[in-house]
Design a protein around this motif. Structure first.
Motif, PDB file in Angstrom:
ATOM      1  N   THR A 177     -18.553  -6.462  -5.930  1.00 46.84           N
ATOM      2  CA  THR A 177     -18.054  -7.295  -4.844  1.00 46.84           C
ATOM      3  C   THR A 177     -16.792  -6.665  -4.259  1.00 46.84           C
ATOM      4  O   THR A 177     -16.132  -5.834  -4.906  1.00 46.84           O
ATOM      5  CB  THR A 177     -17.720  -8.716  -5.328  1.00 46.84           C
ATOM      6  N   VAL A 178     -16.451  -7.092  -3.052  1.00 44.76           N
ATOM      7  CA  VAL A 178     -15.265  -6.573  -2.383  1.00 44.76           C
ATOM      8  C   VAL A 178     -14.019  -7.229  -2.972  1.00 44.76           C
ATOM      9  O   VAL A 178     -13.895  -8.460  -2.995  1.00 44.76           O
ATOM     10  CB  VAL A 178     -15.329  -6.827  -0.866  1.00 44.76           C
ATOM     11  N   ALA A 179     -13.103  -6.384  -3.462  1.00 43.98           N
ATOM     12  CA  ALA A 179     -11.866  -6.893  -4.051  1.00 43.98           C
ATOM     13  C   ALA A 179     -10.735  -6.934  -3.045  1.00 43.98           C
ATOM     14  O   ALA A 179      -9.852  -7.796  -3.141  1.00 43.98           O
ATOM     15  CB  ALA A 179     -11.459  -6.020  -5.240  1.00 43.98           C
ATOM     16  N   GLN A 180     -10.746  -6.019  -2.070  1.00 46.64           N
ATOM     17  CA  GLN A 180      -9.639  -5.945  -1.123  1.00 46.64           C
ATOM     18  C   GLN A 180     -10.056  -5.096   0.071  1.00 46.64           C
ATOM     19  O   GLN A 180     -10.950  -4.245  -0.023  1.00 46.64           O
ATOM     20  CB  GLN A 180      -8.404  -5.319  -1.793  1.00 46.64           C
ATOM     21  N   THR A 181      -9.380  -5.331   1.210  1.00 47.03           N
ATOM     22  CA  THR A 181      -9.543  -4.484   2.388  1.00 47.03           C
ATOM     23  C   THR A 181      -8.161  -3.988   2.805  1.00 47.03           C
ATOM     24  O   THR A 181      -7.233  -4.785   2.951  1.00 47.03           O
ATOM     25  CB  THR A 181     -10.198  -5.256   3.538  1.00 47.03           C
ATOM     26  N   ILE A 182      -8.030  -2.681   2.972  1.00 46.08           N
ATOM     27  CA  ILE A 182      -6.756  -2.052   3.309  1.00 46.08           C
ATOM     28  C   ILE A 182      -6.846  -1.528   4.734  1.00 46.08           C
ATOM     29  O   ILE A 182      -7.749  -0.747   5.058  1.00 46.08           O
ATOM     30  CB  ILE A 182      -6.447  -0.881   2.350  1.00 46.08           C
ATOM     31  N   GLY A 197      -5.400   8.952 -10.519  1.00 45.65           N
ATOM     32  CA  GLY A 197      -5.654   7.669  -9.873  1.00 45.65           C
ATOM     33  C   GLY A 197      -4.455   7.031  -9.206  1.00 45.65           C
ATOM     34  O   GLY A 197      -4.561   5.907  -8.697  1.00 45.65           O
ATOM     35  N   THR A 198      -3.335   7.723  -9.147  1.00 48.85           N
ATOM     36  CA  THR A 198      -2.127   7.107  -8.596  1.00 48.85           C
ATOM     37  C   THR A 198      -2.057   7.169  -7.078  1.00 48.85           C
ATOM     38  O   THR A 198      -1.289   6.414  -6.469  1.00 48.85           O
ATOM     39  CB  THR A 198      -0.862   7.770  -9.168  1.00 48.85           C
ATOM     40  N   ARG A 199      -2.830   8.061  -6.443  1.00 51.49           N
ATOM     41  CA  ARG A 199      -2.772   8.201  -4.998  1.00 51.49           C
ATOM     42  C   ARG A 199      -4.179   8.322  -4.416  1.00 51.49           C
ATOM     43  O   ARG A 199      -5.062   8.963  -5.018  1.00 51.49           O
ATOM     44  CB  ARG A 199      -1.958   9.426  -4.583  1.00 51.49           C
ATOM     45  N   ILE A 200      -4.363   7.716  -3.256  1.00 47.86           N
ATOM     46  CA  ILE A 200      -5.586   7.872  -2.469  1.00 47.86           C
ATOM     47  C   ILE A 200      -5.185   8.491  -1.137  1.00 47.86           C
ATOM     48  O   ILE A 200      -4.275   7.982  -0.467  1.00 47.86           O
ATOM     49  CB  ILE A 200      -6.306   6.526  -2.244  1.00 47.86           C
ATOM     50  N   TYR A 201      -5.836   9.585  -0.778  1.00 44.39           N
ATOM     51  CA  TYR A 201      -5.535  10.287   0.472  1.00 44.39           C
ATOM     52  C   TYR A 201      -6.701  10.084   1.433  1.00 44.39           C
ATOM     53  O   TYR A 201      -7.858  10.322   1.085  1.00 44.39           O
ATOM     54  CB  TYR A 201      -5.311  11.767   0.204  1.00 44.39           C
ATOM     55  N   VAL A 212      -1.543   7.883   2.925  1.00 43.62           N
ATOM     56  CA  VAL A 212      -1.339   7.980   1.477  1.00 43.62           C
ATOM     57  C   VAL A 212      -1.243   6.560   0.932  1.00 43.62           C
ATOM     58  O   VAL A 212      -0.380   5.775   1.348  1.00 43.62           O
ATOM     59  CB  VAL A 212      -0.057   8.763   1.138  1.00 43.62           C
ATOM     60  N   ILE A 213      -2.131   6.219   0.011  1.00 40.38           N
ATOM     61  CA  ILE A 213      -2.214   4.863  -0.532  1.00 40.38           C
ATOM     62  C   ILE A 213      -1.866   4.896  -2.018  1.00 40.38           C
ATOM     63  O   ILE A 213      -2.314   5.778  -2.757  1.00 40.38           O
ATOM     64  CB  ILE A 213      -3.627   4.285  -0.328  1.00 40.38           C
ATOM     65  N   ASP A 214      -1.083   3.912  -2.459  1.00 40.48           N
ATOM     66  CA  ASP A 214      -0.746   3.778  -3.871  1.00 40.48           C
ATOM     67  C   ASP A 214      -1.958   3.257  -4.640  1.00 40.48           C
ATOM     68  O   ASP A 214      -2.540   2.222  -4.270  1.00 40.48           O
ATOM     69  CB  ASP A 214       0.424   2.815  -4.027  1.00 40.48           C
ATOM     70  N   GLY A 215      -2.336   3.954  -5.699  1.00 44.11           N
ATOM     71  CA  GLY A 215      -3.535   3.591  -6.443  1.00 44.11           C
ATOM     72  C   GLY A 215      -3.406   2.321  -7.251  1.00 44.11           C
ATOM     73  O   GLY A 215      -4.419   1.732  -7.649  1.00 44.11           O
ATOM     74  N   ALA A 216      -2.174   1.871  -7.520  1.00 42.42           N
ATOM     75  CA  ALA A 216      -1.978   0.644  -8.288  1.00 42.42           C
ATOM     76  C   ALA A 216      -1.914  -0.586  -7.386  1.00 42.42           C
ATOM     77  O   ALA A 216      -2.591  -1.587  -7.632  1.00 42.42           O
ATOM     78  CB  ALA A 216      -0.705   0.748  -9.121  1.00 42.42           C
ATOM     79  N   SER A 217      -1.121  -0.499  -6.324  1.00 44.53           N
ATOM     80  CA  SER A 217      -0.917  -1.659  -5.454  1.00 44.53           C
ATOM     81  C   SER A 217      -1.819  -1.671  -4.231  1.00 44.53           C
ATOM     82  O   SER A 217      -1.931  -2.687  -3.541  1.00 44.53           O
ATOM     83  CB  SER A 217       0.531  -1.697  -4.983  1.00 44.53           C
ATOM     84  N   ASN A 218      -2.453  -0.536  -3.924  1.00 47.41           N
ATOM     85  CA  ASN A 218      -3.261  -0.356  -2.709  1.00 47.41           C
ATOM     86  C   ASN A 218      -2.440  -0.491  -1.432  1.00 47.41           C
ATOM     87  O   ASN A 218      -2.980  -0.786  -0.359  1.00 47.41           O
ATOM     88  CB  ASN A 218      -4.445  -1.328  -2.668  1.00 47.41           C
TER      89      ASN A 218
END
Length: 345
Positions: A177-182, A197-201, A212-218
């Motif tokens: 299921t969808v947990a969040q939308t950024i 897993g700390t960064r999403i590019y 650049v997205i934080d992998g913990a807080s999104n």
């Protein structure tokens, strides 16, 4: 002719009813053995076989165990199953919802996540495929035109760039299921998650920015100006470097992830579409669509070392986990070109 895959309802390998005798369908499943020794990549790969794989092969992803791959045949509406131990097609998996675009495996190889949309954009989903049975377990609704998705290293989340929605959908893999939308800059095309897993590019194609997205807080931490139409992106696992191709400015941007700035811009052939890292981390392979070629980038010097011919309109490069071969999908002629990237036959 590629046969349609018929799979059992339970686990284990299935067989294609129309497949040749002695050529079983490779479905996959979890990794069952340790990694093979990794080959040393060479500055100029040699060209191996050219293998027909059906029309419009847009993207190929190799399973974690290295024994098979799925190819997204966009307009054909199928996933082609490809045996990488024998370099042959063994079947297809129908995707009736729409054209499959990109594929990402769970770390244990038991699931494959497939971004899917149809021509009218009325269907926009991520298909959750059980690799043991070759059957879809769920279709998760996401934003419009989902593209090159990635799975977090712990396997708990899938991040999906929605090109026409300007957003990233986060899928909880325990519930599908969808947990969040950024929300990100227009229009996210490709993303890559750092090994820890700390960064999403995220490569945002229409804004000429990398998010650049934080992998913990999104949370979105930074946006980095790059070239025109950033398309594909990778975060190197063993070196503080992020690389993305800029489709319409014919370049690669080299980003320092410590400062979130571009430290070098490297010219490429016309319309670079995809870039993939060698298994030993020494080279990057760039699919240049208009050149009908793959270019090789030395990660240390950030210089192009070779241009290697492929089929027509190469769109993706998949590197085997042992680092000895890479596979190039050629969209316009329905083939895969095998490259001997470790100098082996």
């Amino acid at each position: 002719m590629v046969s349609t895959l018929t799979t059992p309802t339970g686990g284990g390998s299935g067989a294609s009813k129309g497949a040749p005798v002695g050529n079983p369908v490779v479905i996959g499943g979890p990794v069952e053995h340790g990694p093979a020794p990794i080959g040393t990549s060479v500055p100029k790969p040699s060209v191996g076989q050219t293998i027909p794989v059906g029309p419009t092969p847009g993207y190929m992803e190799i399973a974690p165990n290295g024994e098979y791959a799925y190819i997204a045949n966009r307009a054909a509406g199928v996933l082609t199953v490809f045996d990488t131990t024998r370099n042959t097609v063994t079947g297809t998996i129908p995707v009736p919802q729409g054209g499959p675009q990109f594929i990402a495996f769970s770390p244990d190889g038991t699931r494959a996540y497939v971004s899917i949309f149809n021509n009218t954009r009325s269907v926009n989903v991520v298909g959750v495929l059980d690799t043991a049975s070759g059957q879809f377990l769920a279709m998760v609704p996401v934003g419009v035109r989902p593209f090159a998705l990635d799975v977090a290293p712990d396997g708990r989340r899938v991040y999906v760039p929605n090109h026409d929605s300007g957003s990233i959908t986060v899928i909880d893999t325990s519930t599908n299921t969808v947990a969040q939308t950024i929300q990100v800059a227009p229009n996210p095309h490709w993303l890559d998650i750092s090994r820890d897993g700390t960064r999403i590019y995220v490569a945002n194609h229409d804004s000429n920015l990398v998010s650049v997205i934080d992998g913990a807080s999104n949370a979105v931490l930074a946006t980095i100006p790059v070239g025109t139409s950033p398309h594909s992106i990778i975060a190197l696992p063993d070196k503080p470097l992020v690389l993305n191709v800029n489709y319409d400015s014919n370049t690669v941007s080299a980003i320092d992830p410590k400062t979130n700035t571009v430290i070098k811009t490297i010219p490429t052939g016309s319309h670079p579409q995809d870039l993939s890292l060698s298994a030993d981390g020494r080279h990057v392979y760039i699919a240049t669509v208009d050149e009908n070629a793959v270019q090789v980038l030395n990660v240390q010097s950030l210089e192009i070392t070779a241009t290697v011919p492929t089929g027509k309109s190469p769109t993706s490069v998949a590197v085997a986990p042992d680092g000895r071969q890479a596979y190039v999908t050629n969209l316009a002629d329905g083939t895969v070109t095998v490259l001997n990237v470790a100098g082996t036959a």
